[in-house]
Design a protein around this motif. Structure first.
Motif, PDB file in Angstrom:
ATOM      1  N   THR A  42      72.598  -3.976 -38.739  1.00  0.00           N
ATOM      2  CA  THR A  42      72.447  -5.100 -39.659  1.00  0.00           C
ATOM      3  C   THR A  42      71.848  -6.312 -38.941  1.00  0.00           C
ATOM      4  N   GLU A  82      73.119  -6.189 -46.548  1.00  0.00           N
ATOM      5  CA  GLU A  82      74.199  -5.217 -46.388  1.00  0.00           C
ATOM      6  C   GLU A  82      75.187  -5.131 -47.550  1.00  0.00           C
ATOM      7  N   ASP A 158      69.430  -2.194 -46.139  1.00  0.00           N
ATOM      8  CA  ASP A 158      70.643  -2.002 -45.352  1.00  0.00           C
ATOM      9  C   ASP A 158      71.650  -1.210 -46.182  1.00  0.00           C
ATOM     10  N   GLU A 159      71.817   0.026 -45.848  1.00  0.00           N
ATOM     11  CA  GLU A 159      72.696   0.954 -46.566  1.00  0.00           C
ATOM     12  C   GLU A 159      72.400   0.959 -48.066  1.00  0.00           C
TER      13      GLU A 159
HETATM   14 MG   LIG Z   1      75.644  -3.014 -40.993  1.00  0.00          MG
END
Ligand SMILES: [Mg+2]
Ligand SMILES: Nc1ncnc2c1ncn2[C@@H]1O[C@H](COP(=O)(O)OP(=O)(O)OP(=O)(O)O)[C@@H](O)[C@H]1O
Lengths: 310, 240
Positions: A42, A82, A158-159
């Motif tokens: 991140t 994130e 991010d994810e």
């Molecule tokens: Mg992360």
């Protein structure tokens, strides 16, 4: 547009979150960031989007330096942060129009663009709801829609698939792959199969350092030092077979995989193969060999090997 | 410039959606109306057609209301993380700050605009000094701008709205009361400085119809300082 990071370091207090990372992602490439919690994924992504200013190092989007010209760099980036922060009090459609506006989408194109991303991300039926009323998965889709709204050259996700249902995961993966053909994409994930399915290239980060970089095949090749076999042998006693295998001079280690079916894991010494030896052993003792298969090193194992503390 | 207006519009929308705007407008008009016309009721006795009473009431009402208007502006973005979303769009910290400042200021201007009936009523009572009315309203807008900038700053230092409100009020008290108290007790340079820092002298002369560049410089400097400090707080978050 390529993403280039040169010797970036970022410290929080005394802790190095990212330690002298350099990398390059080319146009048309999807790079998957893997790494345990706290590895620095991140942090790296925040630095690329200019939200975090690194202690040292340079980042370029195309030829634009993120540090010297962040406004220009940001125009080319679509970013899904994130934990997917959103203006919860806004209706989906208003929110996307707002995002399109500040991304500089021309006024007469905003409505078309919003309609387009709403369709791509599958939120047509939710578009009039307030964001706070959406389920987690739908919020995630709104976050994704927001990142895509201005057709960015570079996508930082991010994810991206957390909270999505299996159908949507497949759709989003397909979407990322499609986008990834012409654009430059970096995504992070904890789902190894997903990274393998979506990304052209995998980068494993641990404690702020890059510990592996390559295609899934390349990583396997690097990790696969020794042959691993799965064998099932019948018509003999478990102990005898175990001892017999153990005594073969090409074998390093034997493990029970399943005692009830008499299945064993056989690890050979580095650079050697035990297939012939196993077969001959069976013939010599009159045992029946019913299974002999390669065990492919799974990405999980590579991941654990590279990132686990000793 | 376009980006600023887009963010300002969103903030205004949020004020109205959360009913904050309505509450503020109603309370502001209610308070200033009540104290101007009924409670003090001296507006009919001073035998002068001016808005002096109203200006003083509004001055105090705004002192308490503006921090409530600004407390959310940045603290909520920081708390929920949406600031990351905003600052990774092609806009600068300064644009974000200015946009939010404008949103709050526009709401105050709207509230002041709605007090125009007071002016119309008073002017029907006798000869009114239109110049003083104009500069009085201008003073209220400048005072508001100053408190909005302070409130924006306190909203940028914390993730908690209540803390932001109280902090803004505490800073405001210095300009509203404490500097003036000090200036009456101090002599020499310190007395002069504290007198200049206190809002009172600037505000009073403007409501009497005198627009002095010294006063304008005062208001704009505090405003600018508040905005610059808020901006640097946003920037600081990015290089922790
Ligand atoms: Mg992360
Ligand atoms: N704002 C912050 N202040 C202090 N330390 C931080 C901050 N943000 C991150 N860190 C630290 O930096 C390190 C890297 O964090 P980062 O969020 O980049 O990890 P990550 O790889 O994204 O992990 P995850 O898989 O859990 O999302 C962690 O040790 C974390 O504790």
């Amino acid at each position: 547009m390529d993403i280039v990071i040169e010797n970036m370091t970022k410290t929080y207090g005394r802790q190095k979150a990212v330690d002298n990372i350099s990398l390059q992602v080319k146009t048309g490439e999807v790079l998957g960031f893997l790494g345990p919690n706290g590895a620095g994924k991140t942090t790296t992504m925040k630095a690329i989007t200019s939200f975090l200013i690194p202690d040292s190092g340079k980042i370029f989007i195309g030829n634009i330096s993120v540090n010297d010209n962040p406004q220009e760099a940001k125009k080319n980036i679509g970013y899904l942060p994130e934990n997917n922060p959103l203006y919860e009090d806004m209706p989906v459609i208003d929110y996307l129009q707002f995002c399109a506006g500040i991304e500089g989408v021309a006024k007469d194109k905003i409505n078309d663009k919003v309609r387009e991303v709403i369709q791509t991300c599958g939120i047509t039926r939710e578009k009039h709801k307030k964001i706070s009323e959406l389920s987690k998965g739908y919020k995630q889709r709104v976050g994704l829609a927001q990142a895509l709204i201005h057709d960015p050259e570079v996508l930082i996700l991010d994810e991206p698939t957390t909270g999505l249902d299996p159908n949507q995961i497949v759709e989003i993966r397909e979407l990322i792959k499609k986008i990834g053909k012409e654009k430059t994409v970096i995504l992070s994930s904890h789902i190894l199969a997903e990274v393998e399915a979506t990304c052209d290239r995998i980068m494993i980060i641990n404690k702020g350092k890059i510990v592996a970089d390559g295609t899934a095949e390349e990583l396997r090749g690097q990790a696969q030092g020794s042959e691993m076999l799965k064998v099932t042998i019948e018509d003999g006693s478990l102990d005898e077979i175990f001892k017999g295998l153990q005594l073969l001079n090409t074998v390093e280690l034997v493990d029970f995989a399943d005692k009830s079916t008499q299945t064993f894991q056989v690890k050979s010494k580095p650079g050697q193969s035990s297939r012939r030896e196993v077969f001959n052993l069976c013939v010599k003792n009159g045992w029946t060999l019913t299974q002999l298969t390669f065990v492919e090193t799974r990405l999980e194992d590579i991941f654990r090997e590279l990132t686990l503390e000793n | 410039m376009k980006e600023i207006w887009i963010i300002t519009k969103r903030e205004l929308q949020a004020y109205f959606d959360s009913l904050m705007a309505y509450i503020l407008l109603i309370l502001f008009l209610g308070f200033s109306g009540f104290f101007t016309w009924i409670y003090g009721s001296d507006i009919f006795f001073v035998k002068q057609a001016n808005l002096q009473v109203f200006f003083n009431i509004a001055y105090w009402t705004l002192f308490f209301f503006i921090p409530a208007l600004t407390m959310r502006l940045l603290s909520e973005e920081n708390r929920s993380g949406t600031i990351e979303l905003l600052l990774t769009k092609p806009i600068s910290e300064w644009q974000v700050i200015v946009a939010k400042f404008l949103a709050a200021l526009l709401l105050i201007v709207a509230a002041l605009f709605l007090t125009l009936p007071y002016y119309i009523t008073v002017s029907s009572l006798g000869n009114i000094d239109n110049g003083a009315v104009f500069s009085g309203y201008l003073a209220l807008i400048l005072v508001s701008g100053m408190y909005i900038a302070i409130g924006l700053f306190t909203s940028s230092v914390t993730n908690n709205q209540i803390v932001a409100y109280l902090l803004a009020l505490s800073i405001g008290i210095f300009f509203q009361i404490i500097f003036q108290m000090l200036s009456t007790n101090l002599t020499g340079i310190l007395g002069g400085i504290t007198d200049y820092l206190s809002i009172n002298s600037h505000f009073d002369s403007m409501t009497r119809g005198v627009i002095d560049s010294r006063d304008l410089v005062y208001f704009f400097s505090v405003m600018l300082l508040g905005l610059v400090f808020s901006e640097s707080m946003l920037m600081k978050k990015r290089s922790v």
